[in-house]
Scaffold this motif. Structure first.
Motif, PDB file in Angstrom:
ATOM      1  N   SER A 157      -0.101  -0.172  10.144  1.00  0.00           N
ATOM      2  CA  SER A 157      -1.000   0.620   9.306  1.00  0.00           C
ATOM      3  C   SER A 157      -2.435   0.148   9.477  1.00  0.00           C
ATOM      4  CB  SER A 157      -0.592   0.499   7.826  1.00  0.00           C
ATOM      5  OG  SER A 157      -1.478   1.218   6.991  1.00  0.00           O
ATOM      6  N   ILE A 158      -3.317   1.086   9.830  1.00  0.00           N
ATOM      7  CA  ILE A 158      -4.766   0.849   9.749  1.00  0.00           C
ATOM      8  C   ILE A 158      -5.279   1.715   8.612  1.00  0.00           C
ATOM      9  CG2 ILE A 158      -6.998   1.037  10.895  1.00  0.00           C
ATOM     10  CD1 ILE A 158      -5.694   0.658  13.550  1.00  0.00           C
ATOM     11  N   HIS A 159      -5.971   1.104   7.656  1.00  0.00           N
ATOM     12  CA  HIS A 159      -6.338   1.819   6.440  1.00  0.00           C
ATOM     13  C   HIS A 159      -7.600   1.207   5.834  1.00  0.00           C
ATOM     14  CE1 HIS A 159      -3.511  -1.485   5.581  1.00  0.00           C
ATOM     15  NE2 HIS A 159      -4.384  -1.776   4.630  1.00  0.00           N
ATOM     16  N   ALA A 160      -8.186   1.918   4.897  1.00  0.00           N
ATOM     17  CA  ALA A 160      -9.294   1.378   4.118  1.00  0.00           C
ATOM     18  C   ALA A 160      -8.738   0.332   3.151  1.00  0.00           C
ATOM     19  CB  ALA A 160     -10.023   2.478   3.370  1.00  0.00           C
ATOM     20  N   GLU A 161      -9.239  -0.896   3.241  1.00  0.00           N
ATOM     21  CA  GLU A 161      -8.658  -1.996   2.472  1.00  0.00           C
ATOM     22  C   GLU A 161      -8.822  -1.790   0.969  1.00  0.00           C
ATOM     23  OE1 GLU A 161      -6.644  -5.347   1.473  1.00  0.00           O
ATOM     24  OE2 GLU A 161      -6.784  -4.444   3.459  1.00  0.00           O
ATOM     25  N   LYS A 162     -10.015  -1.444   0.538  1.00  0.00           N
ATOM     26  CA  LYS A 162     -10.277  -1.305  -0.899  1.00  0.00           C
ATOM     27  C   LYS A 162     -10.145   0.164  -1.286  1.00  0.00           C
ATOM     28  CE  LYS A 162     -13.079  -5.469  -1.232  1.00  0.00           C
ATOM     29  NZ  LYS A 162     -11.945  -6.229  -1.783  1.00  0.00           N
ATOM     30  N   SER A 171       3.182  -4.436   5.694  1.00  0.00           N
ATOM     31  CA  SER A 171       3.719  -3.847   6.915  1.00  0.00           C
ATOM     32  C   SER A 171       3.935  -4.957   7.935  1.00  0.00           C
ATOM     33  CB  SER A 171       2.742  -2.809   7.481  1.00  0.00           C
ATOM     34  OG  SER A 171       2.364  -1.859   6.520  1.00  0.00           O
ATOM     35  N   ASP A 172       4.576  -4.625   9.048  1.00  0.00           N
ATOM     36  CA  ASP A 172       4.677  -5.616  10.126  1.00  0.00           C
ATOM     37  C   ASP A 172       3.302  -5.975  10.651  1.00  0.00           C
ATOM     38  OD1 ASP A 172       7.592  -6.055  10.487  1.00  0.00           O
ATOM     39  OD2 ASP A 172       7.586  -3.897  10.819  1.00  0.00           O
ATOM     40  N   LEU A 173       2.393  -5.002  10.663  1.00  0.00           N
ATOM     41  CA  LEU A 173       0.993  -5.272  11.000  1.00  0.00           C
ATOM     42  C   LEU A 173       0.112  -4.365  10.168  1.00  0.00           C
ATOM     43  CD1 LEU A 173      -1.205  -6.676  12.624  1.00  0.00           C
ATOM     44  CD2 LEU A 173      -0.881  -4.966  14.422  1.00  0.00           C
ATOM     45  N   ASP A 174      -0.722  -4.979   9.333  1.00  0.00           N
ATOM     46  CA  ASP A 174      -1.701  -4.259   8.515  1.00  0.00           C
ATOM     47  C   ASP A 174      -3.096  -4.627   8.971  1.00  0.00           C
ATOM     48  OD1 ASP A 174      -0.308  -2.743   6.407  1.00  0.00           O
ATOM     49  OD2 ASP A 174       0.443  -4.706   5.777  1.00  0.00           O
ATOM     50  N   ILE A 175      -3.949  -3.612   9.102  1.00  0.00           N
ATOM     51  CA  ILE A 175      -5.362  -3.847   9.366  1.00  0.00           C
ATOM     52  C   ILE A 175      -6.154  -3.089   8.304  1.00  0.00           C
ATOM     53  CG2 ILE A 175      -7.270  -3.590  10.991  1.00  0.00           C
ATOM     54  CD1 ILE A 175      -5.195  -3.665  13.243  1.00  0.00           C
ATOM     55  N   GLY A 176      -6.738  -3.843   7.385  1.00  0.00           N
ATOM     56  CA  GLY A 176      -7.546  -3.244   6.334  1.00  0.00           C
ATOM     57  C   GLY A 176      -9.001  -3.209   6.735  1.00  0.00           C
ATOM     58  N   LEU A 177      -9.605  -2.032   6.696  1.00  0.00           N
ATOM     59  CA  LEU A 177     -10.984  -1.834   7.141  1.00  0.00           C
ATOM     60  C   LEU A 177     -11.945  -1.790   5.957  1.00  0.00           C
ATOM     61  CD1 LEU A 177     -10.363   1.005   9.757  1.00  0.00           C
ATOM     62  CD2 LEU A 177     -10.470  -1.467  10.176  1.00  0.00           C
ATOM     63  N   HIS A 178     -13.166  -2.223   6.202  1.00  0.00           N
ATOM     64  CA  HIS A 178     -14.195  -2.157   5.160  1.00  0.00           C
ATOM     65  C   HIS A 178     -14.714  -0.740   5.026  1.00  0.00           C
ATOM     66  CE1 HIS A 178     -17.414  -1.853   8.185  1.00  0.00           C
ATOM     67  NE2 HIS A 178     -16.761  -2.795   8.855  1.00  0.00           N
ATOM     68  N   ALA A 179     -15.274  -0.437   3.874  1.00  0.00           N
ATOM     69  CA  ALA A 179     -15.830   0.890   3.629  1.00  0.00           C
ATOM     70  C   ALA A 179     -16.927   1.189   4.641  1.00  0.00           C
ATOM     71  CB  ALA A 179     -16.383   0.976   2.206  1.00  0.00           C
ATOM     72  N   GLY A 180     -16.963   2.431   5.099  1.00  0.00           N
ATOM     73  CA  GLY A 180     -17.999   2.847   6.034  1.00  0.00           C
ATOM     74  C   GLY A 180     -17.702   2.561   7.489  1.00  0.00           C
ATOM     75  N   THR A 181     -16.504   2.085   7.807  1.00  0.00           N
ATOM     76  CA  THR A 181     -16.150   1.845   9.210  1.00  0.00           C
ATOM     77  C   THR A 181     -16.318   3.143   9.995  1.00  0.00           C
ATOM     78  OG1 THR A 181     -14.583   0.089   8.647  1.00  0.00           O
ATOM     79  CG2 THR A 181     -14.289   1.169  10.783  1.00  0.00           C
ATOM     80  N   HIS A 182     -17.020   3.047  11.126  1.00  0.00           N
ATOM     81  CA  HIS A 182     -17.374   4.241  11.902  1.00  0.00           C
ATOM     82  C   HIS A 182     -16.554   4.328  13.189  1.00  0.00           C
ATOM     83  CE1 HIS A 182     -19.572   1.368  14.375  1.00  0.00           C
ATOM     84  NE2 HIS A 182     -20.165   0.944  13.273  1.00  0.00           N
ATOM     85  N   ASP A 183     -16.857   5.331  13.995  1.00  0.00           N
ATOM     86  CA  ASP A 183     -16.052   5.638  15.186  1.00  0.00           C
ATOM     87  C   ASP A 183     -15.867   4.434  16.103  1.00  0.00           C
ATOM     88  OD1 ASP A 183     -16.060   8.211  14.237  1.00  0.00           O
ATOM     89  OD2 ASP A 183     -17.212   9.064  15.888  1.00  0.00           O
TER      90      ASP A 183
END
Length: 279
Positions: A157-162, A171-183
């Motif tokens: 899962s790649i998702h917005a963390e907050k 998940s087996d692998l979670d990647i939480g992204l910060h707000a405003g992550t761009h292309d």
């Protein structure tokens, strides 16, 4: 939701699909549901006897029509698996109900369609190693919980963390992204992890949740992908499935931009990319 009618309508208008490419599923059977969801939860859901707090957590007023809709979505994903094994890829224009856990409803998700379909494939020995790629803006907490102890399913899962859900599962692998992550940042992260994921999981079937709530226009997402960035995301995932000769079932997931055209165009781009890669 209106998008469920507009997406196939747009694809038919463009000539990308014909009516022969569309199918209308029935209702998933109880025995298949019970491969994923706990009996007590399913029976109380089926009988419309969830408690008021459980109903509030689901986000929906409980009704027979709603239960039937969720069963139809899950059956659509199962049937899509068979089409994917035949043609390489298949879509559920709805689906992506990844917040439903083994014994809970949450976030407008009552039955977890891709988890149900994954367990269906494993139970019937139609697949032995499943990779679930969840790129909806929200973490697939229900999917993570369901497969927490299953070595035959790798959840990514790649998702917005907050962002919702505020209590996340692992998940087996979670990647939480910060707000405003761009292309650029998003696509760099995805590119870095996709190939190693396939090497580690060695999947013989992939489920892809292609939510478009990652768009900068989305009112609930908090990320900042452009429509083109979202399209490139889909191309990375689907190209790898094609090159690895792994069938992939795609559920469309979330999308909450105020302008419906942003949602429909981003979802239709997933189909356009698939047509380019698989046809």
């Amino acid at each position: 939701m209106l998008k469920y009618e507009l997406i196939p309508g747009q694809l038919l208008y463009e000539g990308l699909i014909t009516n022969e490419n569309l199918y209308s599923p029935g209702l998933v059977s109880e025995d298949v549901i019970l491969l994923t969801h706990q009996r007590d939860y399913w029976e109380r859901l089926r009988d419309l006897t969830l408690s008021p707090p459980e109903i509030r957590r689901s986000g929906f007023p409980l009704s027979q029509e709603l239960i039937d809709r969720e069963r139809q979505i899950a059956q659509g994903t199962i049937e899509g698996c068979h089409y994917a094994m035949q043609y390489g890829i298949a879509f559920n224009v709805a689906g992506g109900t990844h917040h439903a856990g083994s014994n809970w409803a949450e976030g407008f998700c009552l039955l977890n369609d891709q988890a149900i379909a994954a367990n269906y494939l494993l139970n019937r020995e139609l697949a032995h190693s499943v990779l679930i790629i969840d790129l909806d803006v929200h973490q697939g907490n229900g999917t993570a919980e369901i497969f927490r102890c299953n070595p035959n399913v790798f959840t990514f899962s790649i998702h917005a963390e907050k962002n919702f859900p505020f209590r996340k599962e692992q998940s087996d692998l979670d990647i939480g992204l910060h707000a405003g992550t761009h292309d650029e940042e998003y696509l760099d992260i995805l590119t870095k992890h996709l190939e190693p994921l396939f090497e580690k999981a060695k999947p013989d079937f992939v489920f892809y949740l292609s939510g478009v709530d990652v768009l900068s226009t989305d009112k609930l997402g908090h990320l900042a992908l452009s429509r083109e960035g979202c399209k490139m995301r889909d191309q990375l995932v689907l190209s790898l499935c094609k090159s690895r000769k792994v069938p992939v079932q795609v559920s469309m997931g979330g999308g909450y931009s105020p302008q419906i055209i942003d949602i429909v165009e981003a979802h239709c781009n997933t189909y356009r990319i698939a047509d380019h890669i698989f046809i």
